[in-house]
Design a protein around this motif. Structure first.
Motif, mmCIF file in Angstrom:
data_model
loop_
_atom_site.group_PDB
_atom_site.id
_atom_site.type_symbol
_atom_site.label_atom_id
_atom_site.label_comp_id
_atom_site.label_asym_id
_atom_site.label_seq_id
_atom_site.Cartn_x
_atom_site.Cartn_y
_atom_site.Cartn_z
ATOM 1 N N UNK A 74 23.713 35.053 -22.615
ATOM 2 C CA UNK A 74 23.390 33.638 -22.270
ATOM 3 C C UNK A 74 23.048 33.641 -20.756
ATOM 4 N N UNK A 75 23.734 34.418 -19.891
ATOM 5 C CA UNK A 75 23.511 34.627 -18.445
ATOM 6 C C UNK A 75 21.814 35.026 -18.112
ATOM 7 N N UNK A 76 21.686 36.230 -19.156
ATOM 8 C CA UNK A 76 20.124 36.369 -18.834
ATOM 9 C C UNK A 76 19.150 35.138 -19.257
ATOM 10 N N UNK A 77 19.555 34.683 -20.141
ATOM 11 C CA UNK A 77 18.636 33.050 -20.582
ATOM 12 C C UNK A 77 18.823 32.268 -19.357
ATOM 13 N N UNK A 78 19.834 32.130 -18.648
ATOM 14 C CA UNK A 78 19.971 31.308 -17.557
ATOM 15 C C UNK A 78 19.155 31.817 -16.481
ATOM 16 N N UNK A 79 19.186 32.909 -16.111
ATOM 17 C CA UNK A 79 18.321 33.590 -14.974
ATOM 18 C C UNK A 79 17.066 33.731 -15.367
#
Length: 112
Positions: A74-79
């Protein structure tokens, strides 16, 4: 090693709170803090992988790892939003944070 991972995740969480506060106020989060947050999360995950590979770990370590791995995705998606110079959906920010907290607490339950 679990204690070290928990400390690293706790520090990453502090940065995550600052990042989330920016997004929830419709502001872009500082890129350097985002990168540090991701780096600390990755280091914590690597420590958990080492523990899992060594074997003889409690099931909570595997469960916490899986939950935190999903949070990291999810963090990669946010990035990806940050890279496109767009604010990410607030619901995704909250979901990312909730998963990270659940994963952290799953691991923390082992030291209580």
């Amino acid at each position: 090693m679990l204690t070290a991972a928990l400390i690293i995740f706790a520090i990453a969480a502090l940065g995550g709170l600052v990042l989330a506060a920016h997004v929830l106020r419709n502001k872009f989060a500082p890129w350097a803090l985002s990168a540090l947050h991701a780096l600390l999360g990755a280091i914590g995950l690597i420590l958990l992988i080492i523990m899992l590979v060594q074997g003889n770990t409690a099931q909570q370590v595997l469960a916490g790892f899986v939950i935190l791995l999903i949070a990291a995705l999810g963090g990669f998606f946010l990035a990806s939003f940050h890279l496109r110079k767009q604010l990410p959906p607030k619901a995704v920010v909250i979901l990312h944070a909730a998963l990270a907290v659940i994963g952290f607490l799953t691991l923390f339950s082992l030291v209580l």
